[in-house]
Scaffold this motif. Structure first.
Motif, PDB file in Angstrom:
ATOM      1  N   THR A 128      -8.682   0.605 -10.284  1.00  0.00           N
ATOM      2  CA  THR A 128      -7.281   0.643 -10.678  1.00  0.00           C
ATOM      3  C   THR A 128      -6.598   1.841 -10.036  1.00  0.00           C
ATOM      4  N   ILE A 129      -5.299   1.717  -9.922  1.00  0.00           N
ATOM      5  CA  ILE A 129      -4.469   2.821  -9.445  1.00  0.00           C
ATOM      6  C   ILE A 129      -3.381   3.009 -10.491  1.00  0.00           C
ATOM      7  N   ALA A 130      -3.409   4.155 -11.137  1.00  0.00           N
ATOM      8  CA  ALA A 130      -2.434   4.437 -12.192  1.00  0.00           C
ATOM      9  C   ALA A 130      -1.037   4.542 -11.595  1.00  0.00           C
ATOM     10  N   GLN A 131      -0.076   4.100 -12.382  1.00  0.00           N
ATOM     11  CA  GLN A 131       1.334   4.177 -12.007  1.00  0.00           C
ATOM     12  C   GLN A 131       2.049   5.032 -13.052  1.00  0.00           C
ATOM     13  N   THR A 132       3.345   5.104 -12.962  1.00  0.00           N
ATOM     14  CA  THR A 132       4.117   5.821 -13.972  1.00  0.00           C
ATOM     15  C   THR A 132       4.013   5.066 -15.295  1.00  0.00           C
ATOM     16  N   GLU A 133       4.437   5.687 -16.359  1.00  0.00           N
ATOM     17  CA  GLU A 133       4.368   5.039 -17.677  1.00  0.00           C
ATOM     18  C   GLU A 133       5.207   3.769 -17.743  1.00  0.00           C
ATOM     19  N   GLN A 134       6.243   3.684 -16.906  1.00  0.00           N
ATOM     20  CA  GLN A 134       7.106   2.513 -16.919  1.00  0.00           C
ATOM     21  C   GLN A 134       6.475   1.326 -16.188  1.00  0.00           C
ATOM     22  N   LYS A 135       5.435   1.572 -15.434  1.00  0.00           N
ATOM     23  CA  LYS A 135       4.824   0.502 -14.646  1.00  0.00           C
ATOM     24  C   LYS A 135       3.373   0.299 -15.059  1.00  0.00           C
ATOM     25  N   GLU A 136       2.939  -0.936 -14.939  1.00  0.00           N
ATOM     26  CA  GLU A 136       1.541  -1.270 -15.198  1.00  0.00           C
ATOM     27  C   GLU A 136       0.688  -0.751 -14.040  1.00  0.00           C
ATOM     28  N   PRO A 137      -0.613  -0.539 -14.264  1.00  0.00           N
ATOM     29  CA  PRO A 137      -1.470  -0.087 -13.162  1.00  0.00           C
ATOM     30  C   PRO A 137      -1.618  -1.173 -12.094  1.00  0.00           C
ATOM     31  N   ILE A 138      -2.044  -0.744 -10.931  1.00  0.00           N
ATOM     32  CA  ILE A 138      -2.398  -1.682  -9.868  1.00  0.00           C
ATOM     33  C   ILE A 138      -3.889  -1.966 -10.017  1.00  0.00           C
ATOM     34  N   TYR A 139      -4.242  -3.234  -9.987  1.00  0.00           N
ATOM     35  CA  TYR A 139      -5.629  -3.648 -10.116  1.00  0.00           C
ATOM     36  C   TYR A 139      -6.179  -4.057  -8.749  1.00  0.00           C
ATOM     37  N   LEU A 140      -7.400  -3.638  -8.461  1.00  0.00           N
ATOM     38  CA  LEU A 140      -8.109  -4.063  -7.258  1.00  0.00           C
ATOM     39  C   LEU A 140      -9.215  -5.008  -7.689  1.00  0.00           C
ATOM     40  N   ILE A 141      -9.245  -6.197  -7.096  1.00  0.00           N
ATOM     41  CA  ILE A 141     -10.302  -7.155  -7.385  1.00  0.00           C
ATOM     42  C   ILE A 141     -10.877  -7.661  -6.074  1.00  0.00           C
ATOM     43  N   ASP A 142     -12.034  -8.265  -6.157  1.00  0.00           N
ATOM     44  CA  ASP A 142     -12.632  -8.922  -5.005  1.00  0.00           C
ATOM     45  C   ASP A 142     -11.678 -10.034  -4.562  1.00  0.00           C
ATOM     46  N   SER A 143     -11.500 -10.171  -3.276  1.00  0.00           N
ATOM     47  CA  SER A 143     -10.536 -11.153  -2.758  1.00  0.00           C
ATOM     48  C   SER A 143     -10.886 -12.588  -3.142  1.00  0.00           C
ATOM     49  N   SER A 144     -12.128 -12.849  -3.500  1.00  0.00           N
ATOM     50  CA  SER A 144     -12.510 -14.202  -3.902  1.00  0.00           C
ATOM     51  C   SER A 144     -12.127 -14.508  -5.355  1.00  0.00           C
ATOM     52  N   LEU A 145     -11.599 -13.517  -6.074  1.00  0.00           N
ATOM     53  CA  LEU A 145     -11.298 -13.705  -7.494  1.00  0.00           C
ATOM     54  C   LEU A 145      -9.804 -13.846  -7.801  1.00  0.00           C
ATOM     55  N   THR A 146      -8.997 -14.110  -6.789  1.00  0.00           N
ATOM     56  CA  THR A 146      -7.553 -14.195  -7.027  1.00  0.00           C
ATOM     57  C   THR A 146      -7.184 -15.361  -7.949  1.00  0.00           C
ATOM     58  N   GLU A 147      -7.834 -16.499  -7.786  1.00  0.00           N
ATOM     59  CA  GLU A 147      -7.530 -17.648  -8.653  1.00  0.00           C
ATOM     60  C   GLU A 147      -7.905 -17.342 -10.096  1.00  0.00           C
TER      61      GLU A 147
END
Length: 166
Positions: A128-147
């Motif tokens: 994860t990449i934390a964002q400001t309190e007003q925004k949700e974090p950015i999530y990193l997942i394996d590219s095969s798990l997008t669905e």
């Protein structure tokens, strides 16, 4: 996150160490190299990648090219070795083809729905990449798990904003 490119030179049989001692400075003079680790050159722009590839062809040197994302310092990655690497200068990179990045649109779903979806994603998230309190974090997942990530979002009436997917 900044997109970058890595090119790793392969050492062909019959090339002498002196040959590389001549080639490396020529590469560094002709190409704006962001970072180098022995035979790995990392560049920021596609034009620099293209210049480096052309130069390698001139010297008849094979090289493996891969697309990277430079992670910000605040990124928390569970197993970076599985999806990227740490450079000698401490920069953390992930291979673009292996990851997808998304965040959650706070305008959709209730806070409880977003929390429940996040709990489900935790089982599959690489980091994860934390964002400001007003925004949700950015999530990193394996590219095969997008669905799968999208199905979880749909199940909880949450909307995903894809920042990168292959």
């Amino acid at each position: 996150m900044r997109p970058m490119y890595g090119i790793e030179l392969a050492i062909p049989d019959g090339k002498y160490p002196g040959f590389y001692a001549q080639v490396i400075p020529k590469i560094e003079d002709a190409v704006n190299v962001f970072e180098r680790d022995q035979l790995l050159f990392i560049v920021e722009k596609e034009t620099e990648k293209d210049k480096l590839e052309t130069l390698l062809q001139t010297f008849r040197l094979p090289g493996d090219v891969f697309s990277l994302l430079l992670l910000p310092e605040e990124a928390v990655i569970a197993d970076l070795d599985a999806i990227g690497f740490v450079s000698p200068r401490g920069h953390r990179f992930v291979y673009r083809e292996q990851v997808a990045l998304f965040t959650v649109d706070k305008a959709f779903g209730t806070p409880a729905d977003r929390w429940a979806a996040a709990e489900q994603w935790k089982e599959h998230v690489s980091g994860t990449i934390a964002q400001t309190e007003q925004k949700e974090p950015i999530y990193l997942i394996d590219s095969s798990l997008t669905e799968l990530a999208q199905r979880i979002a749909d199940a909880y009436s949450v909307r995903i904003q894809w920042l990168h997917q292959t």
